[in-house]
Scaffold this motif. Structure first.
Motif, PDB file in Angstrom:
ATOM      1  N   UNK A  41       0.840  -1.199   0.000  1.00  0.00           N
ATOM      2  CA  UNK A  41       0.000   0.000   0.000  1.00  0.00           C
ATOM      3  C   UNK A  41       0.874   1.248   0.000  1.00  0.00           C
ATOM      4  N   UNK A  42       0.310   2.332  -0.526  1.00  0.00           N
ATOM      5  CA  UNK A  42       1.020   3.612  -0.588  1.00  0.00           C
ATOM      6  C   UNK A  42       0.035   4.737  -0.301  1.00  0.00           C
ATOM      7  N   UNK A  43       0.403   5.628   0.619  1.00  0.00           N
ATOM      8  CA  UNK A  43      -0.441   6.780   0.953  1.00  0.00           C
ATOM      9  C   UNK A  43       0.338   8.058   0.672  1.00  0.00           C
ATOM     10  N   UNK A  99      -0.181   8.230  -8.597  1.00  0.00           N
ATOM     11  CA  UNK A  99      -0.276   7.630  -9.928  1.00  0.00           C
ATOM     12  C   UNK A  99       1.004   6.884 -10.304  1.00  0.00           C
ATOM     13  N   UNK A 100       2.160   7.422  -9.886  1.00  0.00           N
ATOM     14  CA  UNK A 100       3.415   6.714 -10.142  1.00  0.00           C
ATOM     15  C   UNK A 100       3.420   5.377  -9.389  1.00  0.00           C
ATOM     16  N   UNK A 101       2.970   5.413  -8.132  1.00  0.00           N
ATOM     17  CA  UNK A 101       2.919   4.179  -7.344  1.00  0.00           C
ATOM     18  C   UNK A 101       1.991   3.159  -7.989  1.00  0.00           C
ATOM     19  N   UNK A 102       0.869   3.628  -8.517  1.00  0.00           N
ATOM     20  CA  UNK A 102      -0.117   2.718  -9.109  1.00  0.00           C
ATOM     21  C   UNK A 102       0.318   2.226 -10.486  1.00  0.00           C
ATOM     22  N   UNK A 103       0.687   3.141 -11.373  1.00  0.00           N
ATOM     23  CA  UNK A 103       0.921   2.755 -12.774  1.00  0.00           C
ATOM     24  C   UNK A 103       2.329   2.246 -13.044  1.00  0.00           C
ATOM     25  N   UNK A 104       3.322   2.807 -12.345  1.00  0.00           N
ATOM     26  CA  UNK A 104       4.709   2.393 -12.593  1.00  0.00           C
ATOM     27  C   UNK A 104       5.114   1.198 -11.751  1.00  0.00           C
ATOM     28  N   UNK A 115      -3.601   2.219  -3.171  1.00  0.00           N
ATOM     29  CA  UNK A 115      -3.042   3.573  -3.211  1.00  0.00           C
ATOM     30  C   UNK A 115      -4.127   4.571  -2.829  1.00  0.00           C
ATOM     31  N   UNK A 116      -3.762   5.551  -2.020  1.00  0.00           N
ATOM     32  CA  UNK A 116      -4.721   6.587  -1.639  1.00  0.00           C
ATOM     33  C   UNK A 116      -3.984   7.917  -1.571  1.00  0.00           C
ATOM     34  N   UNK A 117      -4.692   9.007  -1.921  1.00  0.00           N
ATOM     35  CA  UNK A 117      -4.089  10.340  -1.896  1.00  0.00           C
ATOM     36  C   UNK A 117      -4.984  11.300  -1.126  1.00  0.00           C
ATOM     37  N   UNK A 118      -4.340  12.149  -0.317  1.00  0.00           N
ATOM     38  CA  UNK A 118      -5.094  13.202   0.367  1.00  0.00           C
ATOM     39  C   UNK A 118      -5.150  14.410  -0.550  1.00  0.00           C
ATOM     40  N   UNK A 119      -6.359  14.973  -0.710  1.00  0.00           N
ATOM     41  CA  UNK A 119      -6.567  16.117  -1.590  1.00  0.00           C
ATOM     42  C   UNK A 119      -7.230  17.237  -0.798  1.00  0.00           C
ATOM     43  N   UNK A 120      -6.653  18.431  -0.849  1.00  0.00           N
ATOM     44  CA  UNK A 120      -7.232  19.569  -0.140  1.00  0.00           C
ATOM     45  C   UNK A 120      -8.363  20.211  -0.938  1.00  0.00           C
ATOM     46  N   UNK A 121      -8.232  20.230  -2.259  1.00  0.00           N
ATOM     47  CA  UNK A 121      -9.239  20.869  -3.115  1.00  0.00           C
ATOM     48  C   UNK A 121     -10.346  19.865  -3.411  1.00  0.00           C
TER      49      UNK A 121
END
Length: 216
Positions: A63-65, A79-84, A90-96
């Motif tokens: 897993x990658x956060x 996306x690099x963690x997922x596709x490459x 994989x999960x990303x924190x987004x402020x917007x």
């Protein structure tokens, strides 16, 4: 990726649970936020950089956060963690919050901090209601959170399913979420979490914000 308060908390918790953890941050001083007995790997570098990711052991990662303070950095790294590197989770924190839905359609689960916090506050300020909290990228399945009218207190969960016609998956009670077992009844301040087809929460809201129609 990211050793701010959120990243340090996640890394320390996983380390305490016995997982193998690596943390990437541009600022080596940020690693001071980790728990004093943290045994994981500390990598000073840019989280979207492939060499830094390899140094952190990304090839063996389950897993990658991405939880740095930059939306662009988080989504690129995710996306690099997922596709490459083909990391499974994989999960990303987004402020917007306006970006979160776009990135989720790209297959990257996101946590929109501002939106989630606002929704949580409003949910407890407003009268009983129902709202969609998660939808699969296909739009076929959603999770709907409902705070039922107080008149539903003491109604068994199987009866709730029968009256709503929907699958009750979880109950959030006093800050603890648990599976919706058949031996449970609705308690005051419970939040009911349903798994439904599609994205419509109107039917659940109409039923659960009114008194239950129980047979005498």
């Amino acid at each position: 990726m990211g050793c701010g308060r959120v990243g340090a908390s996640i890394a320390s918790t996983l380390d305490e649970q016995g997982h193998s953890v690596a943390v990437i941050d541009m600022n080596a001083q940020a690693f001071r936020r980790l728990s004093s007995d943290f045994s994981g790997r500390r990598v000073t570098g840019v989280g979207m950089d492939r060499d830094a990711l390899r140094q952190a052991g990304i090839k063996d990662a389950y897993a990658f956060a991405a939880v740095s303070n930059g939306d662009n950095s988080n989504i690129i790294a995710a996306r690099v963690a997922r596709t490459t590197f083909h990391v499974e989770r994989v999960v990303a924190r987004i402020y917007d919050p306006s970006r979160a839905a776009v990135y989720e359609r790209l297959g990257i689960p996101t946590v929109a901090a501002v939106r989630r916090t606002s929704e949580a506050v409003l949910r407890w300020m407003m009268p009983p209601n129902a709202h969609v909290t998660w939808t699969h990228s296909t739009g076929l399945v959603s999770l709907v959170n409902v705070i039922p009218d107080p008149s539903w207190t003491s109604v068994p969960l199987p009866v709730v399913e029968e009256l709503t016609g929907e699958r009750l998956a979880f109950v959030s009670r006093l800050g603890v979420i648990q599976p919706a077992r058949v031996d449970l009844v609705v308690q005051e301040h419970d939040e009911l979490i349903f798994a439904v087809s599609g994205t419509d929460s109107l039917a659940l809201r109409n039923v659960l914000t009114s008194a239950p129609k129980l047979e005498n």
